[in-house]
Enzyme design. Structure first.
Site, PDB file in Angstrom:
ATOM      1  CG  ASP A   1      11.448  24.000   2.747  1.00  0.00           C
ATOM      2  OD1 ASP A   1      12.159  23.027   2.247  1.00  0.00           O
ATOM      3  OD2 ASP A   1      11.224  25.054   2.432  1.00  0.00           O
TER       4      ASP A   1
ATOM      5  CB  SER B   1      12.472  28.783  -3.889  1.00  0.00           C
ATOM      6  OG  SER B   1      13.538  27.819  -3.711  1.00  0.00           O
TER       7      SER B   1
ATOM      8  CG  HIS C   1      10.894  24.539  -1.034  1.00  0.00           C
ATOM      9  ND1 HIS C   1      11.437  25.478  -0.415  1.00  0.00           N
ATOM     10  CD2 HIS C   1      11.184  24.786  -2.256  1.00  0.00           C
ATOM     11  CE1 HIS C   1      11.900  26.508  -0.990  1.00  0.00           C
ATOM     12  NE2 HIS C   1      11.751  26.154  -2.240  1.00  0.00           N
TER      13      HIS C   1
END
Length: 746
Positions: A685, A610, A717
């Site tokens: 995602d 991320s 994600h």
């Protein structure tokens, strides 16, 4: 931090599926004492098992929780209770009765809550403690404890969400088909309190961005007297849509997600109240509805007034409004301003005397607690110092004590503290070094403490505020961990070139020899509202780092400026530009590593997910002298693609800082790649969209650079399902061993 299918992408051969999706598993034998990827990401978990659904009963005497037996389709859950005074346990609801409560859901093939032979994943206690609401994805079951009988309150084909019991226990509220409903517990009759809800205009229902970036957990609130409900109306008609493509469908089906991007339209949010008995909803005057946020709503104790927090779009001014629930008229109670940005908190508490409230602010550079009068004037500052309050846990008004979590001992840990409403009696309650997550009883006399440290998986304990011996709810001993001879986590401080001391940790191979040279793998997140360097159990990531250490790799992590835990002042250097301050601090961390005689400076890698993936791209594109190889998971590559609330909070409004957006986006410098880069990203995602990775690939193609991409079809994600995670981390392990080489070289 989420069209059509992309057949051209597959035909162009940018990713050779025959290569990337071949069996890349490391065929290492599973030997005693040697960690493997398969073992780390398989069941039973090496982190042990925590009890789910831990709650206090309304009388504060018992802690209830789900305990399950078996796995998969044979998983059987029961609801248990533990007496907080004696430690005695008893079954409250058997697995057979739980399975029978919501039998209407047994046939569902897409059960979000896993009902059927398994227990409901959610439940709520009736205020009198005599009944339990079991919550399914399409049904609500009411269970009477005394008679051990159940009945269905709501069932149907449409999904229901956000179910709550009214404070008087007479109603259950829920959201269905974008509208707000109540059902009478006594007769089972349900009523719609709103009727105009739709996918475009949500009544009492959250969108995607508010819970993600403002941590708002609900869009409606019961008044204390159970006569009214306050709710948000979220108008998303102008919010842009992003397609999430189903790559397993031959017709290219796509779900469209409402996702506001910088410079675009946000949902228009209004606050209403509606009488439970029926009638027209009343709109509260919260000012101009466009280009502002409503991050929090609370009722005052009198059930006649609402407290509404209003945040401007740049997120530099927060107003606390007091509004009349029947007329909608409002006034500003207090205002917070910040030159950088305001972090919204959940610390507002109105006291029973109807004259005072508790408030937290970062105006000093650190979040601290303040006591205010309902005239908006400050009465007292309750806490102070170069540390931060991380959350109010409870208020014992009879004794005049506030309980809160804070970093006063060290930013590496979280502890429970108390202070008087007059600012005296400050003291730390929890003593064990590590991380303490607290869940107080309704009377604030006892609490569940979920505790861990860097080498100990999470445990669940029940403690009394008075200091009596703690009762083990779940010691969660994982005997198998002793087989692996885990290397200790060493905490240290690294000084930057400008004199700032940063927290870091290091894991060395078990057979570490200072006379040898070792490769290093740097682990990073680096972004706001997160920490990597903490004295807490790190789960699968920590165990994978131990696996790499067993293979002779030194693991290193550093919390750069911009991360949380050290106050607002420590966050502010990232304002208007992502990647610059963070990478400067990470370079200083690498400089420290290079000074160690046992580090091979030519073999340093980096990885993160991320924001950590975003940091990895910055490192690989902008610092090729330091980093030889990098793995970026679900990375943000271009901040023009991310959502409004998060991105504009830190980089500012797009129209005023276009250059900052370009400089903050690592894709702009992708052509400078020299080392080896691996990227993994879920095509489904809904947070960091797959478009980010496509933008990097496109830029690298134009620059003639090599990259390996692992797309995970339909995954979100986290790419968290065990088969995908095992596949991924086997490849990541092999990638770093191939590019950094073995450790322990002379």
């Amino acid at each position: 931090m989420r069209a059509t299918a992309l057949p051209f992408f597959q035909r162009a051969g940018l990713i050779t599926y025959g290569l990337l999706f071949a069996c890349l598993h490391l065929h290492a034998q599973e030997a005693k004492g040697i960690l493997t990827v398969k073992r780390i990401y398989s069941q039973p978990s090496l982190s042990g098992k925590l009890y789910r659904g831990v709650q206090w009963t309304p009388d504060g005497k018992t802690v209830s929780y789900f305990d399950s037996h078996g796995q998969g389709n044979e998983d059987r859950s029961e609801l248990w209770g533990l007496d907080a005074a004696t430690g005695q346990r008893r079954v409250l609801v058997t697995s057979e009765k739980m399975a029978a409560i919501l039998t209407a859901e047994k046939s569902s093939q897409s059960q979000a809550t896993g009902l059927g032979r398994r227990a409901a994943s959610q439940y709520a206690w009736a205020p009198n403690g005599e009944a339990i609401l079991f919550i399914g994805s399409k049904a609500l079951g009411w269970f009477e404890l005394k008679t051990q009988t159940a009945r269905i309150l709501v069932q149907g084909k449409e999904a229901i969400a956000d179910s709550k019991i009214s404070p008087d226990g007479k109603y259950v509220s829920f959201v269905r088909a974008h509208n707000l409903y109540v059902v009478d517990v006594a007769d089972g009759k349900e009523r719609a309190l709103t009727t105009t809800g739709s996918e475009e205009i949500r009544e009492g229902e959250l969108d995607w961005v508010y819970p993600e970036e403002l941590d708002l957990k609900t869009a409606y609130w019961w008044s204390p007297d159970s006569q009214r409900i306050a709710f948000l109306e979220m108008d998303e008609r102008k919010v842009s849509k992003y397609p999430l493509v189903d790559f397993e469908s031959f017709d290219g089906d796509a779900d469209e997600e409402r996702y506001p991007v910088p410079g675009g339209s946000n949902p228009v949010v209004s606050v209403y109240t509606v009488a439970v008995a029926g009638g027209k909803a009343i709109r509260m005057d919260a000012g101009a509805e466009t280009d502002q946020y409503i991050p929090r709503v609370d009722w005052l104790r009198d059930s006649k007034r609402l407290a509404i927090q209003r945040l401007n779009r740049p997120q530099t001014q927060l107003d606390l409004l007091r509004a009349d629930a029947e007329t909608g008229k409002s006034s500003v109670l207090l205002t917070e301003k910040d030159a950088y940005w305001i972090n919204v908190a959940d610390d507002l508490r109105f006291l029973k005397d109807g004259k005072r409230f508790l408030w937290s602010s970062e105006r000093s550079g650190y979040r601290h607690l303040y006591l205010y009068g309902l005239d908006g004037k400050e009465i007292a500052q309750l806490t102070k110092g170069d540390w931060e309050v991380t959350g109010v846990e409870a208020v014992d008004e009879e004794k005049g004590i506030v309980f809160f979590n804070a970093t006063e001992k060290t930013p590496l840990e979280r502890h429970l503290y108390q202070v008087g409403l007059d600012g005296t009696g400050f003291a730390r309650i929890t003593r064990k070094d590590g991380m303490h997550t607290i869940q107080f009883s309704p009377d604030a006399a006892a609490f569940v403490d979920t505790y861990s440290n860097a080498m100990t998986p999470q445990q669940q304990w029940i403690s009394n505020v008075g200091g009596s011996a703690a009762i083990a709810l779940n010691e969660n001993k994982v005997a198998e961990l002793a087989e692996y001879s885990l290397s200790p986590v060493e905490f240290l401080s690294v000084e930057t070139h400008d004199g700032m001391k940063l927290n870091a940790w290091i894991i060395k191979p078990a057979n570490f020899d200072a006379a040898k040279k070792y490769p290093v793998l740097v682990y990073t997140y680096g972004g706001p509202h997160a920490q990597v360097v903490l004295n807490q159990w790190g789960g699968p990531n920590f165990l994978w780092h131990q696996l790499m250490a067993q293979k002779g790799v030194v693991i290193f992590a550093l919390d750069n400026r911009g991360s949380t835990g050290r106050g607002h002042l420590f966050e502010e250097p990232i304002h208007l530009r992502f990647g610059a301050q963070e990478m400067s601090d990470q370079r200083d961390g690498v400089a420290w590593l290079k000074l160690q005689p046992w580090i091979d400076a030519a073999r340093i890698g980096i990885w993160g997910w991320s924001y950590g993936g975003h940091m990895t791209l910055h490192a690989m594109f902008e610092d090729p002298e330091d980093f030889k190889a990098g793995f970026a998971g679900g990375p943000v590559a271009d901040w023009h693609y991310y959502d409004t609330i998060y991105t504009e909070r830190y980089i500012g409004l797009l129209a005023k800082n276009e250059q900052g957006y370009r400089d903050s986006s690592p894709v702009e410098k992708a052509g400078q790649l020299r080392g080896k880069l691996l990227i993994a990203h879920g095509t489904g995602d809904d947070n960091v969209h797959f478009a980010n990775t496509l933008a990097v690939v496109d830029k690298l193609i134009g620059s003639g650079k090599d990259v390996e991409v692992l797309p995970f079809p339909g995954r979100g994600h986290g790419v968290s399902d065990p088969p995908a995670r095992i596949f991924l981390m086997n490849r990541v392990t092999k990638f770093f061993l191939e590019n950094l080489g073995p450790g322990g070289q002379q």
